[in-house]
Design a protein around this motif. Sequence first.
Motif, PDB file in Angstrom:
ATOM      1  N   GLY A  18       0.818  -1.115  -0.042  1.00 40.79           N
ATOM      2  CA  GLY A  18      -0.010  -0.032   0.003  1.00 40.79           C
ATOM      3  C   GLY A  18       0.822   1.213   0.118  1.00 40.79           C
ATOM      4  N   PHE A  21       1.638   3.391  -3.230  1.00 44.86           N
ATOM      5  CA  PHE A  21       0.771   4.532  -3.702  1.00 44.86           C
ATOM      6  C   PHE A  21       1.357   6.009  -3.015  1.00 44.86           C
ATOM      7  CE2 PHE A  21      -2.025   0.953  -4.107  1.00 44.86           C
ATOM      8  CZ  PHE A  21      -2.435   0.957  -5.456  1.00 44.86           C
ATOM      9  N   SER A  22       1.913   5.933  -2.246  1.00 43.56           N
ATOM     10  CA  SER A  22       2.410   7.345  -1.662  1.00 43.56           C
ATOM     11  C   SER A  22       3.728   7.944  -2.440  1.00 43.56           C
ATOM     12  CB  SER A  22       2.850   7.178  -0.229  1.00 43.56           C
ATOM     13  OG  SER A  22       3.874   6.325  -0.015  1.00 43.56           O
ATOM     14  N   ASP A  25       5.349   9.876  -8.908  1.00 45.92           N
ATOM     15  CA  ASP A  25       5.781   9.266  -9.983  1.00 45.92           C
ATOM     16  C   ASP A  25       7.036   9.268 -10.602  1.00 45.92           C
ATOM     17  OD1 ASP A  25       2.948   8.954 -10.035  1.00 45.92           O
ATOM     18  OD2 ASP A  25       2.514  10.120 -11.431  1.00 45.92           O
TER      19      ASP A  25
END
Length: 62
Positions: A18, A21-22, A25
Amino acid sequence: MHQLFSQVLSQRDLSRAGDLFSLEDSDIEDCLSQALDQIKNISCSPVSMHIYHAYLFKLIQT
């Protein structure tokens, strides 16, 4: 490869998945191809296929 990707994929440490996602990019753009290759290898491994088939069998029985 980004350290977190490496931890999740190489060590299969899903407790940190999870956290991916932090990430920004720009932090992972350079390693996406390598990460996808590892994901393909994991998903096509005999162990993964066995787990997947066992899961499907359990779903069918319910």
